[in-house]
Design a protein around this motif. Structure first.
Motif, mmCIF file in Angstrom:
data_model
loop_
_atom_site.group_PDB
_atom_site.id
_atom_site.type_symbol
_atom_site.label_atom_id
_atom_site.label_comp_id
_atom_site.label_asym_id
_atom_site.label_seq_id
_atom_site.Cartn_x
_atom_site.Cartn_y
_atom_site.Cartn_z
ATOM 1 N N LYS A 144 0.836 -1.079 -0.081
ATOM 2 C CA LYS A 144 0.285 -0.471 -0.092
ATOM 3 C C LYS A 144 0.719 1.168 -0.025
ATOM 4 O O LYS A 144 0.611 2.091 -0.925
ATOM 5 C CB LYS A 144 -0.503 0.067 1.402
ATOM 6 N N GLN A 145 2.236 1.111 0.418
ATOM 7 C CA GLN A 145 3.518 2.648 1.127
ATOM 8 C C GLN A 145 2.957 2.604 -0.462
ATOM 9 O O GLN A 145 3.573 3.239 -0.936
ATOM 10 C CB GLN A 145 4.271 2.426 1.688
ATOM 11 N N ALA A 146 4.001 1.836 -1.822
ATOM 12 C CA ALA A 146 4.584 1.856 -2.689
ATOM 13 C C ALA A 146 3.407 2.096 -3.715
ATOM 14 O O ALA A 146 3.512 2.992 -4.909
ATOM 15 C CB ALA A 146 4.346 0.112 -3.510
ATOM 16 N N LYS A 147 2.199 2.536 -3.015
ATOM 17 C CA LYS A 147 0.937 2.916 -3.767
ATOM 18 C C LYS A 147 0.222 4.354 -3.590
ATOM 19 O O LYS A 147 -0.670 5.001 -3.878
ATOM 20 C CB LYS A 147 -0.865 2.085 -4.209
ATOM 21 N N GLY A 148 1.171 4.830 -2.436
ATOM 22 C CA GLY A 148 0.926 6.179 -2.429
ATOM 23 C C GLY A 148 0.308 6.297 -0.298
ATOM 24 O O GLY A 148 -0.580 7.098 -0.203
ATOM 25 N N ARG A 228 -4.317 10.789 3.601
ATOM 26 C CA ARG A 228 -3.083 9.107 3.583
ATOM 27 C C ARG A 228 -2.446 9.457 2.955
ATOM 28 O O ARG A 228 -1.457 8.265 2.894
ATOM 29 C CB ARG A 228 -4.044 8.282 4.656
ATOM 30 N N VAL A 229 -3.135 9.884 1.770
ATOM 31 C CA VAL A 229 -2.845 9.602 0.527
ATOM 32 C C VAL A 229 -1.634 10.450 0.164
ATOM 33 O O VAL A 229 -2.773 11.844 -0.493
ATOM 34 C CB VAL A 229 -3.439 8.672 -0.425
ATOM 35 N N VAL A 230 -0.794 10.233 -0.857
ATOM 36 C CA VAL A 230 0.185 10.711 -1.727
ATOM 37 C C VAL A 230 -1.041 11.306 -3.018
ATOM 38 O O VAL A 230 -1.053 10.087 -3.464
ATOM 39 C CB VAL A 230 1.320 11.155 -2.029
ATOM 40 N N ARG A 231 -0.511 12.253 -3.935
ATOM 41 C CA ARG A 231 -0.614 12.181 -4.726
ATOM 42 C C ARG A 231 -0.597 11.493 -6.480
ATOM 43 O O ARG A 231 -1.546 10.868 -6.836
ATOM 44 C CB ARG A 231 -0.428 13.974 -5.315
ATOM 45 N N ASP A 232 1.113 11.309 -6.244
ATOM 46 C CA ASP A 232 1.239 10.352 -7.317
ATOM 47 C C ASP A 232 2.134 8.915 -6.457
ATOM 48 O O ASP A 232 3.205 9.341 -5.550
ATOM 49 C CB ASP A 232 2.660 10.948 -8.501
ATOM 50 N N ALA A 233 1.931 8.342 -6.746
ATOM 51 C CA ALA A 233 2.986 6.893 -6.670
ATOM 52 C C ALA A 233 2.679 5.781 -7.702
ATOM 53 O O ALA A 233 1.756 6.215 -8.530
ATOM 54 C CB ALA A 233 1.929 5.904 -5.429
ATOM 55 N N SER A 234 4.122 5.046 -7.882
ATOM 56 C CA SER A 234 4.251 4.137 -8.835
ATOM 57 C C SER A 234 3.489 2.610 -8.821
ATOM 58 O O SER A 234 3.717 2.246 -9.423
ATOM 59 C CB SER A 234 6.064 3.872 -8.931
ATOM 60 N N CYS A 268 2.509 8.075 -13.505
ATOM 61 C CA CYS A 268 2.388 7.122 -11.941
ATOM 62 C C CYS A 268 1.263 6.558 -12.211
ATOM 63 O O CYS A 268 0.008 7.231 -12.895
ATOM 64 C CB CYS A 268 2.411 8.895 -10.775
ATOM 65 N N ARG A 269 0.648 5.436 -12.141
ATOM 66 C CA ARG A 269 -0.222 5.285 -12.159
ATOM 67 C C ARG A 269 -0.906 5.312 -10.516
ATOM 68 O O ARG A 269 -2.203 4.495 -10.848
ATOM 69 C CB ARG A 269 -0.322 3.015 -12.402
ATOM 70 N N TYR A 270 -0.674 5.064 -9.958
ATOM 71 C CA TYR A 270 -0.886 5.075 -8.332
ATOM 72 C C TYR A 270 -1.069 5.930 -7.816
ATOM 73 O O TYR A 270 -0.579 7.652 -8.792
ATOM 74 C CB TYR A 270 -0.907 4.407 -7.709
ATOM 75 N N GLY A 271 -1.844 6.757 -6.382
ATOM 76 C CA GLY A 271 -1.597 7.953 -6.554
ATOM 77 C C GLY A 271 -3.333 8.486 -5.783
ATOM 78 O O GLY A 271 -3.974 8.353 -6.802
ATOM 79 N N LEU A 272 -3.255 9.584 -4.968
ATOM 80 C CA LEU A 272 -4.733 10.107 -5.061
ATOM 81 C C LEU A 272 -4.910 10.646 -6.442
ATOM 82 O O LEU A 272 -6.660 11.241 -6.810
ATOM 83 C CB LEU A 272 -4.618 11.457 -4.781
ATOM 84 N N SER A 273 -3.989 11.354 -7.228
ATOM 85 C CA SER A 273 -4.983 11.530 -8.670
ATOM 86 C C SER A 273 -4.779 11.049 -9.850
ATOM 87 O O SER A 273 -5.121 11.348 -10.954
ATOM 88 C CB SER A 273 -3.866 13.530 -9.360
#
Length: 697
Positions: A144-148, A228-234, A268-273
């Motif tokens: 989950k951390q890898a997804k932001g 809890r969720v950042v905007r961009d994550a790989s 980025c595929r994940y993150g809030l945005s």
């Protein structure tokens, strides 16, 4: 911050509208028809009919929007498991059509099944919401951390508090138009008003509680996920780094993750945005969030699928528009609008085939905002007229807040999609014009009627403060005519002639003297007055009808001369027919006729006598009707004054200065289309120098 602003803007509009609809729904008995019934019985059939048609259509399209939202979620699940049916777009269409068909079956089964389905959907949504809140306090795994997704952090909340627009269509109002339909469910209870046990209690209570709890849930969801969720994550576990590693940019670096590469490439595929399933990731058990999405979308779609036919059925039964009466028929014990369900189904399927949620949402938003604007204006207008008929038991509303809500709704319509707002207003104006032209025979005691009465009263009282002037006499009050027609249908030529020069200019009163004992004639007066008024309306004569009961004709005319009119809007001209049978009439009859002329002059009236070769009284070939409906529906007699006059000559013999009345009537006739080609010829008696002076005068 802008997310909260969007939520609060939506809540402001819906709360004010909720207060307005609560006030309207507690002002008398509420029947089936929901929003259309409330607006039409408050503002009248003109605005009620137009907004009823638009609101029914908006609900039908909303079925498609919510169904497409459900279908997109199912499509995403299939895509994650590489199990697409055809392709991403066609899968939405297939799933959407199948889903709306199932919902149609539930609706056709009856309100009992629909209510059970809504309770089930609500329980699923409630469990899903609790599951999400539980998930926000569970420590995040490495995946989950890898997804932001991290623990609650003030710096994450601070970063997400500031907007960061993505894409060419990223703007505040584009997002508002997408979010606002989620706040339109406040009318779901009002739309099934005919199925509620006590609408006056259920509508205010249910509507305001729904607004409160949905507002709380929207604010809680946005605040918790934004913290809890950042905007961009790989999404890659290989992007974990030591805290403070060089070359690492972004907030995630302080948590041991480097998403710099995908953030810079915007890949980025994940993150809030980027990840639409972020709520599933945050929750304790992801599938429950999916179930909650299913419950929310299907619940909204089912509510709209039930609302649209019921609103449309009430509109069809009122017969304000042609060609839609077919859909007004109800079936079964609960009078279910089966035909309306099928029409709503067809419209919904048509919009489902668009398969694009962001394209449907702005259309829905404008139509619902248009409905909200008129609901609020209905409440304001009913309050401002101070009508005794406006007595809502719900007191927690403000007429100025309702006006503000109406204005804000209109402004937001144009800020969202100006062209869609113009289309919505164009449709409303077209439908309004049609009903105004057709003038349906309905009387609902609307606030428009109260407003018309107030305006007429205020203007009439205002005229009392204006001093009379010769110009006003010649141009306006000339045509305040008391016409001794008897029953108007007995002397149509006299009615047509006077109506020609008074139409749209001044007051015309058709007077009738009922000769005989008061107790005997009063029932006749009360029975036929409405029929005579409708006869005048059918003939398109703008005039009032009034009658008096008297022992003889002269005393009755004296009553009319003294009592007719209101304030400054009193007749100053008496128009009557020439007495053709003066040679054979009784001496008393002649004395009464001549006495009436003298009485008119004594009361400062001008006098107009109309003489025709064939006479004016057609009572020999007409029958007086006691039934008002029969009187209004009888065949209209044609007269010479209804036809084109052609190139004729109007001769005026001006024998002495009578104040200009002799010249004014031919002048007013010449302004009418049928008399426009006629020439006016004036004959003045007396000396030449006097003729020149009077011509200048």
């Amino acid at each position: 911050a802008l997310t909260w602003l969007i939520i609060l803007m939506s809540v402001t509009v819906t709360t004010i509208t909720g207060l307005s609809i609560s006030a309207i729904s507690t002002n008398g008995k509420v029947k089936s028809g929901g929003t259309y019934f409330l607006i039409s019985r408050s503002l009248g059939p003109e605005l009620g009919g137009s907004i009823g048609l638009i609101f029914a259509f908006a609900n039908a399209v909303a079925v498609a929007m919510h169904t497409v939202g459900f279908a997109e979620t199912v499509r995403d699940l299939l895509q994650e498991h590489n199990s697409l049916i055809v392709d991403p777009t066609n899968d939405i269409r297939i799933i959407g059509v199948v889903t709306v068909t199932v919902l149609l079956g539930i609706s056709l089964a009856g309100m009992e099944w629909e209510a059970k389905a809504q309770i089930l959907f609500f329980l699923v949504i409630l469990v899903s919401f609790i599951n999400y809140l539980v998930g926000t306090v569970i420590p995040a795994t490495a995946e989950k951390q890898a997804k932001g997704f991290f623990s609650y952090r003030a710096d994450i909340f601070a970063q997400n508090f500031v907007p960061s627009w993505r894409g060419p269509e990223g703007s505040f109002f584009s997002l508002f138009s997408i979010f606002f339909p989620s706040a339109t469910g406040i009318l779901a209870g009002a739309n099934i008003s005919g199925d509620l046990k006590d609408p006056a209690v259920a509508i205010p209570k249910g509507t305001l509680m729904a607004i409160f709890w949905t507002t709380v849930s929207y604010l809680v969801l946005s605040a918790t996920i934004g913290a809890r969720v950042v905007r961009d994550a790989s999404g890659s576990l290989n992007d974990s780094v030591a805290v403070g590693s060089p070359g690492c940019e972004g907030l995630a670096c302080s948590f041991g993750w480097n998403f710099t590469a995908c953030a810079q490439r915007q890949s980025c595929r994940y993150g809030l945005s980027n990840y639409y399933q972020s709520m599933s990731m945050v929750s304790g058990f992801g599938p429950l969030i999916t179930a909650g999405i299913f419950g929310a979308t299907l619940s909204s779609a089912l509510a709209c699928l039930v609302s649209a036919p019921k609103v449309f059925q009430c509109l069809c039964r009122d017969q304000l528009y042609p060609l839609i009466g077919f859909f007004g028929k109800g079936y079964g014990r609960n009078n279910e609008p089966i035909r309306g369900y099928m029409l709503t189904y067809v419209i919904a399927v048509g919009f489902i085939l668009i398969a694009e949620l962001n394209a449907i949402a702005p259309i829905i938003s404008n139509f619902f905002l248009c409905s909200y604007a008129l609901i609020n204006f209905s409440c304001f207008h009913a309050s401002i007229t101070n009508s005794p008929g406006w007595r809502p038991s719900f007191q927690y509303y403000s007429k100025w807040a309702a006006l503000f809500g109406a204005a804000v709704s209109v402004v937001i319509m144009f800020l969202l999609t100006w062209w869609a707002a113009l289309i919505a207003f164009g449709i409303v104006i077209f439908l309004l014009g049609y009903v105004l032209y057709k003038k349906p025979d309905v009387n609902w005691g609307s606030s428009m009627q109260a407003s018309s009465y107030n305006m007429a009263l205020n203007y009439s009282v205002g005229l009392s403060e204006v001093d009379e002037h010769i110009k006003n006499y010649r141009q306006g009050r000339l045509s305040a005519c008391l016409v001794l027609t008897g029953p108007p249908n007995f002397r149509p030529a006299l009615v047509d002639f006077v109506g020609t020069f008074t139409k749209n200019l001044s007051l015309m009163l058709c007077g009738n003297v009922l000769i005989g004992p008061r107790k005997q004639k009063m029932p006749e007066s009360q029975l036929t007055a409405d029929g005579h008024t409708k006869w005048l309306m059918k003939r398109k004569i703008k005039a009032f009808y009034t009658d008096v009961v008297a022992e003889d004709l002269r005393s009755g005319v004296q009553m009319l001369i003294q009592a007719a009119g209101l304030g400054k809007m009193r007749p100053n001209i008496l128009a009557l027919g020439y007495k053709r049978n003066w040679r054979t009439a009784s001496p008393q009859s002649l004395e009464d006729y001549v006495g009436i002329l003298h009485d008119a002059f004594d009361f400062k009236y001008g006098v107009c006598l109309l003489r025709m070769k064939e006479g004016l009284n057609v009572s020999r070939v007409m029958q007086a009707h006691a039934d008002p409906a029969t009187l209004a529906g009888e065949q209209q007699a044609s007269t010479v004054f209804q036809s084109e006059q052609g190139k004729k000559t109007i001769d005026i013999y001006w024998l002495f200065d009578d104040g200009g009345l002799t010249l004014l009537i031919p002048y007013l006739l010449g302004r009418k289309k049928r008399w426009r080609k006629c020439k006016i010829r004036v004959f003045v008696g007396g000396q030449i120098n006097r003729m020149d002076e009077e011509r200048k005068a």
